[in-house]
Design a protein around this motif. Structure first.
Motif, short mmCIF file in Angstrom:
data_model
loop_
_atom_site.label_atom_id
_atom_site.label_comp_id
_atom_site.label_asym_id
_atom_site.label_seq_id
_atom_site.Cartn_x
_atom_site.Cartn_y
_atom_site.Cartn_z
N HIS A 131 5.63 5.44 -9.08
CA HIS A 131 4.65 5.04 -8.07
C HIS A 131 4.60 3.53 -7.87
N GLY A 132 5.12 2.77 -8.81
CA GLY A 132 5.05 1.31 -8.70
C GLY A 132 6.22 0.75 -7.92
N MET A 133 6.31 1.11 -6.66
CA MET A 133 7.49 0.79 -5.86
C MET A 133 7.29 -0.47 -5.01
N GLY A 134 8.39 -1.21 -4.83
CA GLY A 134 8.39 -2.27 -3.85
C GLY A 134 8.41 -1.67 -2.45
N LEU A 135 7.78 -2.34 -1.50
CA LEU A 135 7.63 -1.80 -0.15
C LEU A 135 8.61 -2.51 0.78
N PHE A 136 9.50 -1.72 1.39
CA PHE A 136 10.48 -2.31 2.30
C PHE A 136 10.94 -1.26 3.30
N ASP A 137 11.21 -1.71 4.50
CA ASP A 137 11.72 -0.87 5.59
C ASP A 137 10.90 0.41 5.75
N LEU A 138 9.58 0.23 5.79
CA LEU A 138 8.68 1.36 5.95
C LEU A 138 8.26 1.51 7.41
N ASP A 139 8.11 2.75 7.83
CA ASP A 139 7.50 3.02 9.12
C ASP A 139 5.99 2.83 9.02
N ARG A 140 5.40 3.41 7.97
CA ARG A 140 3.96 3.27 7.76
C ARG A 140 3.59 3.86 6.40
N ILE A 141 2.37 3.57 5.98
CA ILE A 141 1.75 4.19 4.81
C ILE A 141 0.48 4.87 5.27
N GLU A 142 0.30 6.12 4.89
CA GLU A 142 -0.93 6.84 5.20
C GLU A 142 -1.70 7.08 3.91
N VAL A 143 -2.95 6.66 3.89
CA VAL A 143 -3.83 6.87 2.74
C VAL A 143 -4.92 7.85 3.17
N LEU A 144 -4.90 9.05 2.60
CA LEU A 144 -5.86 10.10 2.93
C LEU A 144 -6.91 10.14 1.83
N ARG A 145 -8.15 9.84 2.18
CA ARG A 145 -9.22 9.79 1.19
C ARG A 145 -9.95 11.14 1.14
N GLY A 146 -10.20 11.59 -0.07
CA GLY A 146 -10.85 12.87 -0.27
C GLY A 146 -9.85 13.92 -0.69
N PRO A 147 -10.31 15.02 -1.28
CA PRO A 147 -9.40 16.08 -1.75
C PRO A 147 -8.52 16.61 -0.63
N GLN A 148 -7.25 16.81 -0.94
CA GLN A 148 -6.28 17.33 0.03
C GLN A 148 -5.69 18.63 -0.52
N GLY A 149 -6.57 19.55 -0.87
CA GLY A 149 -6.16 20.74 -1.59
C GLY A 149 -5.49 21.81 -0.76
N THR A 150 -5.38 21.63 0.55
CA THR A 150 -4.79 22.67 1.40
C THR A 150 -3.33 22.36 1.73
N LEU A 151 -3.08 21.28 2.43
CA LEU A 151 -1.73 20.99 2.90
C LEU A 151 -0.92 20.17 1.90
#
Length: 740
Positions: A131-151
């Protein structure tokens, strides 16, 4: 009762959002077909949607936004996302993500799954080291807050973070090259090149990232290495093949390695006399050696205008070899070598249907991961010696899931989803022994400690002794939500989500098998209301949410004299709070971003070592976080635009331990040391850019704020000091980027 207080806060928030700003962060992320101009497109619900149409609390950050805010590593995301805290005892390696107070608490072992699921191009990454990755050539980062127990499924009681890389566009040739130099003699370079092999049919994109610099924490020990150095190299290749209009195949391969020095430790107090905050006196600054690699295949097939199938297959691996001097002194009091090797495989089959007033996503998931660990702990034992630990952990996860958005009326949507998960875990081939020998010596075993139910040293050494355990959990999680979109106005929603994190075994048990066992799964019942939208003149984009969590069985470490650590459950906790995000465009060339997170967290029932901790705050859960910044296109000069982009990140006090300020009776604990008081850090960049060239000067932590990022109770474990990790000092530099 907490409910009346929560209701008052909820009503106040909704009243505030009617008259003030709330936001979803605008970035340079892509725009979907049919979306309004400037809408950010996300896949938070496993299908493309405008961010403003998603009834979830989501923050989306594009590549330009990351650069403007000085974010180059996943461990820095907390500066841009409300109620997100990131900490680690190892620096940028193995970051612990905490969203809305839900994280791994004070857990530090490599075998534990993060309750905030981390994904790379929709592939779940089980080992936290990766998880401790350098960030490069990214389209985007999505941070979803709250439990994501379905999808998203297992181990997402806190939320999910999805790193989405750029894929070939199948038209033309493009790319970029970027080089930089910063203080601490840090050299950075990254770039990407994309070639279309056959127009609209096949394309290849290659990307790489490199950074190397001296330690940020000065080591005054004669001849000693400085701590917190950087030495990383990463690469990625993406091949996209679209032989027909209905078949789209993306193959990705990546690899990376880190070789920086360990995080500095503030430890034994007598050896800190006369030192500055960003200095240490350590005879054995170790090296953080990590490797990660992986392959994935994403195959999407359109069967009709309304139905498509997606298969995501991945195989990933890596290892860590972390040499950690944990006493912060020139003495050999606590020296640890954390070594683990990882493998994982996952397969997801998913169907998407969109028609007749129903949008449905459903499928099957299988995941397998293995962790083989060999840790060595050198302790101040007479004579010199310590413990060696070995174990293998294998986990398997099976799931079936489905979620439907049903149009009840023209602008009224009911969302119903469920997921059934079965997790199997086995901890085996486990053994540990007490040995004699110094840090640089070959250990000589003298007593078996695992398997051994007694006190360390009471069981004769048996090289063939092994210990094994197994556990199975299952869970039904899901989501129900109701959302309404006003005509040319905001989206409002109310939702209930249930999250689950599988039971775990104590990877820190090595002095006796009595402390090794599986504990109960975490579960969260989450209630949330929210609003998001944009004013008609597009002046203001906003989003706000209020939430209440009924949280049970949080998994955390309880460290005791011996040293002995136990993995335990906190029976009951509650968390509630409010989040607001805004983007304001008051004039051409000026964009103001603001975010605010208010959080209340407490243990409703928790007793550790005879201390009643009910009412204490959860670790790494500050009551208030805030971000404020702007990007101002100041002037057109020399054929380009000069842009000034400062930003500030504020955090109120946070505790590093569930004890907060309380000390267990009869112990030498001083838990008041394990906290970071309120602080604000300021970053800024000044850039000049035209269509192809960008020159940027930047500074992070401009005022050189002295803060701790992590702390662990070692006094209670029998050491005369606590373990504290200082965060990074001021950094500054320049970069040059050329795009083609």
């Amino acid at each position: 009762m907490a409910y009346p207080r929560f209701k008052r806060a909820l009503l106040a928030t909704l009243a505030a959002t009617a008259s003030t700003a709330a936001l979803a962060q605008e970035t340079s992320a892509p725009v979907a077909d049919g979306a309004a101009d400037g809408d950010i497109v996300v896949t938070a619900q496993r299908r493309e949607q405008s961010l403003l149409d998603v009834p979830l609390a989501v923050t989306a950050l594009g590549g330009d936004t990351l650069a403007e805010r000085g974010i180059t590593n996943s461990a820095q995301l907390g500066d841009a996302v409300p109620n997100l805290q990131i900490n680690s005892p190892y620096g940028d390696t193995q970051p612990n993500f905490s969203l809305r107070g839900i994280g791994v608490a004070n857990e530090y072992n490599s075998n534990q799954a993060s309750p905030v699921g981390v994904y790379l191009d929709d592939v779940y990454l089980a080992p936290r080291t990766s998880h401790g990755m350098g960030l490069f050539d990214l389209d985007r980062i999505e941070v979803l807050r709250g439990p994501q127990g379905t999808l998203f499924g297992r181990n997402t009681t806190g939320g999910a973070i999805n790193f989405i890389t750029k894929k070939p566009g199948l038209s033309g040739t493009n790319g970029y090259v970027q080089v930089g130099y910063a203080n601490f003699d840090t050299i950075t370079a990254q770039g990407a090149a994309e070639a279309t092999l056959a127009e609209d049919v096949a394309g290849l994109r290659l990307a790489a990232n490199y950074a190397k610099g001296d330690g940020q924490i000065k080591n005054v020990f004669p001849g000693g290495r400085d701590a917190n150095s950087v030495d990383t190299l990463q690469g990625r290749a993406s091949l996209r093949i679209k032989p027909t209009e209905t078949l789209d195949v993306v193959l990705r391969a990546y690899a990376g390695r880190d070789r920086g020095t360990q995080a500095a430790v503030h430890g034994l107090e007598p050896f800190r006399t006369g030192l500055g905050f960003f200095e240490t006196n350590e005879n054995r600054i170790g090296e953080n050696r990590t490797d990660a690699w992986g392959f994935s295949a994403n195959i999407a097939l359109e069967l009709s205008d309304t139905l498509s199938l997606t298969s995501i297959t991945s195989y990933d691996g890596g290892k860590q070899d972390l040499q950690q001097a944990a006493d912060g002194s020139p003495l050999d009091l606590l020296d640890i070598n954390w070594r683990s090797r990882y493998r994982q495989f996952s397969q997801e089959l998913r169907a998407n249907y969109d028609g007749d007033g129903i949008a449905f996503v459903g499928g099957l998931f299988y995941g397998w991961d293995r962790n083989i660990t060999d840790n060595r702990f050198n302790l101040p034992l007479p004579p010199a010696g310590g413990f060696f630990q070995h174990y293998r952990q294998v986990r398997k996860s099976y799931a079936v899931f489905g979620q439907a958005d049903i149009d009840l009326a023209e602008r009224l949507v009911l969302t119903v989803g469920a997921r059934y998960t079965k997790d199997k875990s086995r901890y085996d081939d486990a053994f540990a022994y007490l040995f004699v020998g110094g840090v640089d010596d070959t250990p000589t075993p003298i007593a078996t400690t695992v398997p051994c139910a007694g006190v360390a040293g009471t069981c004769a050494y048996d090289p063939d002794a092994r210990f094994a355990l197994a556990d199975t959990n299952d869970a039904l999680t899901g989501r129900i939500a109701l959302s309404y979109t006003f005509d040319n106005g905001p989206l409002v929603y109310a939702s209930y989500n249930r999250g689950y994190r599988a039971g775990a075994v104590n990877g820190g048990g090595y002095t006796s098998s009595a402390g090794i066992g599986y504990i109960e799964p975490e579960r969260v019942n989450a209630y949330e209301v929210g609003i998001k939208g944009r004013t008609a003149d597009r002046l203001l984009t906003y989003a706000a949410s209020a939430f209440y969590y009924d949280y049970s069985n949080q998994q955390l470490q309880d460290t005791r004299a011996g040293p002995v650590s136990f993995l335990v459950n906190a029976p009951a906790s509650e968390v509630y709070g409010v989040e607001v995000e805004t983007t304001l465009r008051p004039a051409d060339g000026l964009r103001v971003n603001a975010a605010l997170g208010w959080l209340h967290s407490k243990y409703k029932r928790l007793t550790l070592q005879g201390a009643d901790l009910s009412g204490n705050e959860l670790p790494f859960a500050p009551k208030l976080t805030a971000q404020l910044g702007f990007e101002w296109d100041m002037v057109e000069v020399g054929g380009g635009t000069l842009t000034f982009a400062p930003n500030m990140a504020y955090s109120s006090r946070q505790y590093f331990s569930p004890f907060n300020d309380i000390d267990a009776p009869g112990t030498p604990q001083v838990n008041s040391e394990l906290q970071q008081r309120a602080n604000a850090k300021v970053n800024a960049s000044l850039s000049w850019s035209n269509d192809n060239l960008t020159v940027r000067a930047f500074a992070n932590n401009i005022f050189d704020r002295k803060t701790y990022g992590y702390g662990l109770d070692l006094r209670g474990a029998g050491f005369p000091f606590n373990f504290l990790i200082p965060a990074a000092p001021r950094t500054y530099g320049v970069s040059l980027r050329y795009g083609f």
